[in-house]
Design an enzyme around this catalytic site. Sequence first.
Site, PDB file in Angstrom:
ATOM      1  N   CYS A  70       1.102  -1.262  -0.134  1.00  0.00           N
ATOM      2  CA  CYS A  70       0.017  -0.009   0.015  1.00  0.00           C
ATOM      3  C   CYS A  70       1.192   1.219  -0.041  1.00  0.00           C
ATOM      4  CB  CYS A  70      -0.939  -0.121   1.194  1.00  0.00           C
ATOM      5  SG  CYS A  70      -1.930   1.504   1.556  1.00  0.00           S
ATOM      6  N   CYS A 182      -1.232   3.629  -6.797  1.00  0.00           N
ATOM      7  CA  CYS A 182      -1.726   2.845  -5.773  1.00  0.00           C
ATOM      8  C   CYS A 182      -2.228   1.559  -6.026  1.00  0.00           C
ATOM      9  CB  CYS A 182      -3.191   3.703  -5.367  1.00  0.00           C
ATOM     10  SG  CYS A 182      -4.386   2.738  -4.395  1.00  0.00           S
TER      11      CYS A 182
END
Length: 258
Positions: A70, A182
């Site tokens: 992440c 992302c």
Amino acid sequence: MRIAFFDSGIGGITVLHEAMKQLPHEDFLYFADTLHVPYGTKSKEEVFTFVKKCVDTISKEDVKALVIACNTATSIAIAELRKTYEMPIIGMEPAVKPALEMNRSSGKRVLVFATPLTLKQSKYRDLVSRIDDMGMVDSLPLPELVDFCEQLIVESQQIIDYFHTQLIPFDLSLYGTVVLGCTHYPFYRGVLKKILPSHIQIVDGSAGTVNRLIQILTHRDQLFGRGDGDLKFMCSNNDTAYIEKMEKALKMLRNVGE
């Protein structure tokens, strides 16, 4: 021992999938913070607290390394995590450097898609200022894309319309590379290939992160290669329905060959 992957939701499965391709004889654990997804619109302090609690849980499992799959969690928490835990912890960062290198000869610009919180962090700003000496990098926050992905809304007219709307301010003829900053965003690689001009290349940080993982485990003599690709899913609210969603998301990636 397993290699663990952590994300707020299903996005990090894109990194897990890359690792499973490169390391077919290792075993894996994937942990999603389903109580608090998404991270990208929350405060830095909140995200740090969430990540620390989840990593505490993961550290109690039989794991030999942890990938923070992440970008947002990496930018906020990885320095402190590395001080706290003995296991190696590998983070993510938007693939801005390889994107710039791909564009050196053409002089085209780079467009980074990321969450608002990632783009706000000094880690991202420092990365760009360090390597973008010609001012060729632009950034576009796409917070809604995480929500779409968490609902497994991937190939639909709604998504196509969303991208078209977000890209209105950009003259795409000026860009050579789009960076998926992302880990949720690679689920949209197929859609983006259809709607972006054919000259634009699409990159993300998954392969580079897994390569770093392999380097670290090799150095520590911990690439055992005695597993069979066994995968254990966990989530912070112990939601069996979400675990089924994660299994479905991994299957989606396998089906498209990404």
